[in-house]
Design a protein around this motif. Structure first.
Motif, PDB file in Angstrom:
ATOM      1  N   PRO A   1     -60.821 -30.668  85.536  1.00  0.00           N
ATOM      2  CA  PRO A   1     -61.565 -30.595  84.279  1.00  0.00           C
ATOM      3  C   PRO A   1     -60.607 -30.592  83.098  1.00  0.00           C
ATOM      4  N   SER A   2     -61.077 -31.133  81.997  1.00  0.00           N
ATOM      5  CA  SER A   2     -60.239 -31.194  80.809  1.00  0.00           C
ATOM      6  C   SER A   2     -59.997 -29.799  80.266  1.00  0.00           C
ATOM      7  N   ALA A   3     -58.948 -29.673  79.461  1.00  0.00           N
ATOM      8  CA  ALA A   3     -58.631 -28.381  78.848  1.00  0.00           C
ATOM      9  C   ALA A   3     -59.774 -27.918  77.971  1.00  0.00           C
ATOM     10  N   GLU A   4     -60.438 -28.874  77.316  1.00  0.00           N
ATOM     11  CA  GLU A   4     -61.559 -28.533  76.423  1.00  0.00           C
ATOM     12  C   GLU A   4     -62.701 -27.909  77.195  1.00  0.00           C
ATOM     13  N   ALA A   5     -62.959 -28.462  78.422  1.00  0.00           N
ATOM     14  CA  ALA A   5     -64.058 -27.935  79.235  1.00  0.00           C
ATOM     15  C   ALA A   5     -63.755 -26.514  79.692  1.00  0.00           C
ATOM     16  N   LYS A   6     -62.449 -26.205  79.889  1.00  0.00           N
ATOM     17  CA  LYS A   6     -62.056 -24.885  80.353  1.00  0.00           C
ATOM     18  C   LYS A   6     -62.104 -23.847  79.239  1.00  0.00           C
ATOM     19  N   THR A   7     -61.963 -24.268  78.007  1.00  0.00           N
ATOM     20  CA  THR A   7     -61.870 -23.346  76.883  1.00  0.00           C
ATOM     21  C   THR A   7     -63.250 -22.825  76.491  1.00  0.00           C
ATOM     22  N   MET A   8     -63.403 -21.519  76.593  1.00  0.00           N
ATOM     23  CA  MET A   8     -64.664 -20.895  76.194  1.00  0.00           C
ATOM     24  C   MET A   8     -64.588 -20.524  74.717  1.00  0.00           C
ATOM     25  N   PRO A   9     -65.676 -20.693  73.976  1.00  0.00           N
ATOM     26  CA  PRO A   9     -65.641 -20.354  72.545  1.00  0.00           C
ATOM     27  C   PRO A   9     -65.456 -18.857  72.326  1.00  0.00           C
ATOM     28  N   THR A  10     -64.760 -18.515  71.267  1.00  0.00           N
ATOM     29  CA  THR A  10     -64.582 -17.133  70.844  1.00  0.00           C
ATOM     30  C   THR A  10     -65.037 -17.034  69.393  1.00  0.00           C
ATOM     31  N   ILE A  11     -65.196 -15.820  68.909  1.00  0.00           N
ATOM     32  CA  ILE A  11     -65.532 -15.659  67.495  1.00  0.00           C
ATOM     33  C   ILE A  11     -64.441 -16.280  66.638  1.00  0.00           C
ATOM     34  N   LEU A  12     -63.195 -16.072  67.039  1.00  0.00           N
ATOM     35  CA  LEU A  12     -62.088 -16.624  66.264  1.00  0.00           C
ATOM     36  C   LEU A  12     -62.121 -18.149  66.243  1.00  0.00           C
ATOM     37  N   SER A  13     -62.359 -18.775  67.400  1.00  0.00           N
ATOM     38  CA  SER A  13     -62.387 -20.244  67.436  1.00  0.00           C
ATOM     39  C   SER A  13     -63.534 -20.796  66.611  1.00  0.00           C
ATOM     40  N   GLU A  14     -64.661 -20.069  66.586  1.00  0.00           N
ATOM     41  CA  GLU A  14     -65.798 -20.513  65.777  1.00  0.00           C
ATOM     42  C   GLU A  14     -65.503 -20.360  64.281  1.00  0.00           C
ATOM     43  N   LEU A  15     -64.835 -19.287  63.918  1.00  0.00           N
ATOM     44  CA  LEU A  15     -64.461 -19.102  62.510  1.00  0.00           C
ATOM     45  C   LEU A  15     -63.476 -20.184  62.063  1.00  0.00           C
ATOM     46  N   LYS A  16     -62.580 -20.550  62.961  1.00  0.00           N
ATOM     47  CA  LYS A  16     -61.603 -21.591  62.628  1.00  0.00           C
ATOM     48  C   LYS A  16     -62.260 -22.950  62.416  1.00  0.00           C
ATOM     49  N   LYS A  17     -63.405 -23.165  63.059  1.00  0.00           N
ATOM     50  CA  LYS A  17     -64.126 -24.439  62.917  1.00  0.00           C
ATOM     51  C   LYS A  17     -64.881 -24.544  61.590  1.00  0.00           C
ATOM     52  N   SER A  18     -65.058 -23.413  60.929  1.00  0.00           N
ATOM     53  CA  SER A  18     -65.848 -23.406  59.691  1.00  0.00           C
ATOM     54  C   SER A  18     -65.233 -24.338  58.649  1.00  0.00           C
ATOM     55  N   PRO A  19     -66.075 -25.103  57.962  1.00  0.00           N
ATOM     56  CA  PRO A  19     -65.565 -25.989  56.902  1.00  0.00           C
ATOM     57  C   PRO A  19     -65.224 -25.239  55.613  1.00  0.00           C
ATOM     58  N   LYS A  20     -65.557 -23.944  55.570  1.00  0.00           N
ATOM     59  CA  LYS A  20     -65.332 -23.171  54.344  1.00  0.00           C
ATOM     60  C   LYS A  20     -63.838 -22.887  54.138  1.00  0.00           C
ATOM     61  N   LYS A  21     -63.427 -22.882  52.891  1.00  0.00           N
ATOM     62  CA  LYS A  21     -62.045 -22.536  52.557  1.00  0.00           C
ATOM     63  C   LYS A  21     -61.855 -21.022  52.530  1.00  0.00           C
ATOM     64  N   THR A  22     -62.925 -20.304  52.193  1.00  0.00           N
ATOM     65  CA  THR A  22     -62.893 -18.843  52.154  1.00  0.00           C
ATOM     66  C   THR A  22     -63.987 -18.292  53.055  1.00  0.00           C
ATOM     67  N   LEU A  23     -63.635 -17.338  53.912  1.00  0.00           N
ATOM     68  CA  LEU A  23     -64.592 -16.716  54.816  1.00  0.00           C
ATOM     69  C   LEU A  23     -64.921 -15.308  54.325  1.00  0.00           C
ATOM     70  N   LYS A  24     -66.124 -14.830  54.667  1.00  0.00           N
ATOM     71  CA  LYS A  24     -66.563 -13.501  54.243  1.00  0.00           C
ATOM     72  C   LYS A  24     -66.750 -12.592  55.455  1.00  0.00           C
ATOM     73  N   TYR A  25     -66.179 -11.398  55.363  1.00  0.00           N
ATOM     74  CA  TYR A  25     -66.383 -10.356  56.370  1.00  0.00           C
ATOM     75  C   TYR A  25     -67.097  -9.193  55.702  1.00  0.00           C
ATOM     76  N   HIS A  26     -68.174  -8.709  56.324  1.00  0.00           N
ATOM     77  CA  HIS A  26     -68.955  -7.608  55.762  1.00  0.00           C
ATOM     78  C   HIS A  26     -69.024  -6.469  56.771  1.00  0.00           C
ATOM     79  N   ALA A  27     -68.632  -5.271  56.334  1.00  0.00           N
ATOM     80  CA  ALA A  27     -68.694  -4.079  57.187  1.00  0.00           C
ATOM     81  C   ALA A  27     -69.884  -3.226  56.770  1.00  0.00           C
ATOM     82  N   LEU A  28     -70.726  -2.899  57.733  1.00  0.00           N
ATOM     83  CA  LEU A  28     -71.877  -2.029  57.491  1.00  0.00           C
ATOM     84  C   LEU A  28     -71.704  -0.809  58.386  1.00  0.00           C
ATOM     85  N   GLY A  29     -71.657   0.387  57.785  1.00  0.00           N
ATOM     86  CA  GLY A  29     -71.422   1.546  58.631  1.00  0.00           C
ATOM     87  C   GLY A  29     -71.416   2.871  57.912  1.00  0.00           C
TER      88      GLY A  29
END
Length: 262
Positions: A42-70
């Motif tokens: 299988p290709s390396a891509e098929a083996k790679t499972m998505p993570t929150i970090l990988s999804e954030l890296k895919k974002s087209p936004k130049k600036t990302l927002k993190y919000h803490a509720l607690g």
């Protein structure tokens, strides 16, 4: 007649030999084809499972927002100051890991619960339309007790908070469990609330940052010098995380965003 019989036998032998040879070659060919199929990786891509970090890296936004509720943990008690509380340290980690600017919003208050604060302030998170949210309640809820009313209210309201953020934003969500000193007064209560947090996380397929992996059997993370804390305008205690505790919470969140998503 004898010569004809010998000739017929010879012809028959040739036919049998030819058929046997072809059958053997067919088996070899089939085996060879099977071997080739088996060897396909299988290709390396098929083996790679998505993570929150990988999804954030895919974002087209130049600036990302993190919000803490607690509650008070997300406020920052008792880090050295608000620039070194776990939410702000985590924001700095996100900036490094994603390679883009990450801004922090923080909707937290000392002494609050999912019931008396979280559910009424979830709209603040939704209005912000963040890319990542940490939801950190349960520590004060556990202190209120494990009677049916308190537990049911906690479950109902935390479930609603997660459902609303998930359905009304595109944010990735991390649930955070309760905090306690290693010999804390509410350890038994914390375990019950942590189970509820993990059950809600499983229901909505979101990860959990389990703080017990930091404070359990580790009194060093709650050692605070007693006295007035001018940064937070409150008396220090030996319940809340010190700077070492905040450092480790930020590292735990950094680890969570790099784990395969559910």
């Amino acid at each position: 007649m004898r010569k004809l019989t010998l000739l017929a036998s010879f012809v028959l032998l040739l036919c049998v030999t030819f058929l046997s040879f072809n059958h053997h070659k067919t088996k070899e060919t089939h085996h060879s084809e099977s071997a080739r199929v088996t060897k396909v990786k299988p290709s390396a891509e098929a083996k790679t499972m998505p993570t929150i970090l990988s999804e954030l890296k895919k974002s087209p936004k130049k600036t990302l927002k993190y919000h803490a509720l607690g509650d008070s943990l997300s406020v920052g008690l008792f880090s050295n100051d608000q620039t070194t509380r776990f939410t702000t340290l985590f924001t700095k980690d996100l900036t490094k890991l994603t390679g883009r600017q990450v801004t922090e919003a923080n909707t937290s208050m000392v002494g609050k619960t999912a019931t008396n604060f979280g559910i009424s302030h979830v709209q603040d998170v939704i209005n912000d339309q963040p890319d990542l949210v940490t939801i950190e309640f349960g520590t004060n809820d556990a202190a209120y007790g494990i009677d049916e009313t308190n537990v049911n209210n906690f479950v109902k309201n935390l479930d609603s908070i997660v459902q609303q953020v998930q359905s009304q934003t595109k944010a990735k969500i991390i649930l955070v469990t309760t905090w306690s000193p290693s010999n804390g007064k509410y350890l038994a209560n914390d375990q019950i609330y942590d189970q509820k947090i993990k059950a809600i996380a499983k229901k909505y397929h979101v990860p959990v940052a389990d703080l017990s992996t930091i404070w359990k059997n580790n009194p060093d993370v709650t050692k605070n010098s007693l006295g007035y804390d001018k940064n937070y305008a409150i008396l220090r205690d030996q319940f809340h995380p010190n700077q070492q505790g905040h450092d480790q919470i930020a590292k735990l969140l950094e680890k969570v965003i790099q784990q395969p998503e559910n």
